[in-house]
Motif scaffolding. Structure first.
Motif: not given
Length: 342
Positions: A143, A147, A155, A159
């Motif tokens: 990731l 983020s 997400f 994820q």
């Protein structure tokens, strides 16, 4: 080398049943005398039907439940004898990734808070160091560092599970309990998460205990397999050895329902009669005997002992009563992921 063991682990839940004569106290025998072991860089896959005791075993490892009997050992030390500091060290070393990434992440917290939360309480870790570590583990799971400021709802499911894996990694653990880590994900995403877990294991030297209904996923990730039925361990051994030549009739039936690696390798389907026994009143002798296609005279009477039928491949079944009992004894000499032979 770090080792995590369960020795004779038992968990009974007290319940009260209402009958015509009034309330009767009884117990749900969720787990009865289970012994397993896992060391660094290994993956112990624990499989079985719902109600077999897999999740209860995971909760005992995570200190979410206390055992009725038996012990959990970390590097040979019983957790029940550890002081506050040693228990904190254990919790840092044994982390978990849960089944549902939609419910295991707090929707009101940003990713930086979710992943970094285990580092902050009482540890005196500076905020910039937490942020740096969070960025490191996010990169490890694939990731982007930007983020950090996002919320879980921004997400996808795959994820989110990567975020959950990052949270488990943030304390530099040695063991991770994987409770159905891919069952809530789309089929197209499952392989990506399994490949990620395998890469992290190779890269970081992790050990996994994988609780799974997905026999294909367990076969892909596990080095050893432990099969549970009605709170009991019935077979354990090298994963490929168990898949190629299962020793216990329940393992054989369980694997016959799994998708083969190749269509030409399909096993004859074994359909078991009856239902999983009531955990408040399990059958005497072998708990599988009411459904076993090979039931013998002694099965309803005598509980089968553990036997090493082939090298490092154990089962508890009267079909193999002529096999030589393993000569190894004591928790330190137990086969990795296997029972302590008597």
């Amino acid at each position: 080398m770090h080792t995590l063991q369960a020795i004779g682990l038992t968990k009974h839940f007290p319940v009260r049943t209402r009958l015509a004569a009034g309330r009767v106290a009884t117990r749900v025998r969720a787990l009865d005398g289970v012994t397993v072991q896992v060391t660094e860089r290994e993956t112990l896959g624990i499989v079985g039907e719902s109600g077999s005791g897999k999740t209860t075993l995971a909760k005992l490892f995570l200190l979410l439940e206390r055992p009725t009997a038996g012990s959990v050992l970390f590097d040979g030390k019983d957790l029940q004898t550890l002081g506050h500091d040693d228990l904190a060290r254990y919790r840092r070393n044994v982390q978990a990734v849960f089944q549902d990434p939609y419910s295991s992440l707090n929707p009101r917290m940003r990713v930086e808070q979710i992943v970094g939360e285990p580092l902050i309480p009482g540890n005196g870790v500076a905020r910039h160091m937490v942020r740096q570590r969070v960025a490191e583990v996010l990169e490890l799971v694939g990731l982007r560092a930007d983020s950090l400021a996002l919320y879980p709802h921004e997400f996808s499911g795959g994820q989110r599970q990567r975020i959950a894996i990052a949270r488990a990694l943030v304390t530099f653990p040695k063991f991770i309990i994987l409770d159905e880590p891919v069952s809530a994900l789309d089929v197209s995403i499952r392989a990506q998460i399994l490949n990620l877990l395998k890469r992290l294991q190779d890269q970081l030297g992790l050990a996994y205990i994988m609780i799974s209904h997905d026999l294909a996923a367990a076969r892909y990730l596990a080095t050893r397999l432990a099969v549970m039925y009605a709170g009991k361990l019935v077979e354990t051994g090298d994963c490929e050895a168990v898949y190629r030549a299962p020793l216990h009739p329940y393992t054989e039936a369980l694997l016959s329902a799994a998708l083969p690696l190749h269509p030409s390798a399909r096993r004859p389907r074994i359909v078991l009669a009856g239902e999983v026994p009531n955990p408040t009143n399990p059958p005497a002798g072998c708990r599988f005997h009411p459904r076993c296609p090979h039931v013998m005279r002694e099965c309803p009477i005598e509980e089968p002992g553990w036997r090493e039928v082939t090298a490092d491949h154990f089962t508890a079944c009267h079909l193999h009563k002529e096999a030589v009992l393993a000569s190894r004894a004591g928790p330190g000499a137990a086969p990795s992921g296997g029972p302590v032979p008597s």
